[in-house]
Scaffold this motif. Sequence first.
Motif, mmCIF file in Angstrom:
data_model
loop_
_atom_site.group_PDB
_atom_site.id
_atom_site.type_symbol
_atom_site.label_atom_id
_atom_site.label_comp_id
_atom_site.label_asym_id
_atom_site.label_seq_id
_atom_site.Cartn_x
_atom_site.Cartn_y
_atom_site.Cartn_z
ATOM 1 N N GLU A 1 0.827 -1.208 0.000
ATOM 2 C CA GLU A 1 0.000 0.000 0.000
ATOM 3 C C GLU A 1 0.861 1.258 0.000
ATOM 4 O O GLU A 1 0.565 2.230 -0.707
ATOM 5 C CB GLU A 1 -0.940 0.005 1.219
ATOM 6 N N GLU A 2 1.948 1.259 0.790
ATOM 7 C CA GLU A 2 2.830 2.424 0.834
ATOM 8 C C GLU A 2 3.532 2.632 -0.506
ATOM 9 O O GLU A 2 3.659 3.763 -0.985
ATOM 10 C CB GLU A 2 3.857 2.255 1.951
ATOM 11 N N HIS B 1 -2.317 -0.741 -8.503
ATOM 12 C CA HIS B 1 -3.546 0.043 -8.708
ATOM 13 C C HIS B 1 -3.460 0.851 -9.998
ATOM 14 O O HIS B 1 -3.783 2.030 -10.021
ATOM 15 C CB HIS B 1 -3.788 0.971 -7.509
#
Length: 317
Positions: A91-92, A134
Amino acid sequence: MAIAKAERLMNLALCLLGTRRPLSKRELRESIEAYLEAGSDDSFNRMFERDKDDLRELGLVIETVENLDGEVGYLARRDSNRLPPITLDAEEAAALGLAAKVWQQARLAGAASGALQKLRAAGMPEDVDPYEAHSALEPHIPVHEAAFEPLMLACRDRRPVVFDYRKATAAHPETRHVEPWALECWRGHWYLAGWDRDRGAERVFRLSRITGKVRTRAGRYTAEVPDVVTVRETVAGWAGEIADRSAVIRLRSGSGYPLRAKAVSVRELGDGWDELEIPYGHGLDAWLVEFGPDVVVLEPAELRADVVDRLRAVAKG
């Protein structure tokens, strides 16, 4: 040429990192083949200075040491060039990748890409790709104004600027002398917050209204630069994001959805019109003008007058 330079930089970095004592220019020239092939001392000196600056820009800490004989030497201590392990979860890493994509249309694209490459070299997990995570999201901040880059650099370097600025209510631009603080993006438009020397007060300028070139000037700032929070509040206020009262407008039915989203109350008037009470802050007149004949200001009187002035300015070209 690119491969040759990369090899030369790598050899210089290895020499500086591998030595226990400072190495002089003469010793470095004798140790690196590309420097030996330099045609003259001047050519070598220019090449070496460029390479040294490039390595420092890449993050290598190079120390300059002068010995007892007055000879200058160079070295890169390992303890000064060692980074702690960087641990980023998926995520980071994805957040960093999205942040880099934001600036694809601006000068910061290279810096953002370089920062991610440094993170990769410093230990970012190989199975994490910040660019691909993403990938369905493609955020970007449009930067079409020619004034953006010189103002960004002026804010960074704390250099006063001069530019011609046309207010929405004016037919012709006027020269402004500004000490730039920060650039902010609101509703898809870029604004510069800074100290207007001619008016002796803080002001906010919309970049799309800057005409001609932005010229930098020598000298120090005459006003204290506020902290980031204050600048953001200033930009928000001048961009119409901070409201301290209400206004009443007539809005054509089926139009002006952004206005309806901010409305405190909505009342149907019939004949295809609605009456809205909306928050009123600085910059609301400029926003209302964008809706053209679909909006009629009822009160307060000063807002109605400001909108009329802007429409007259637009009509005059």
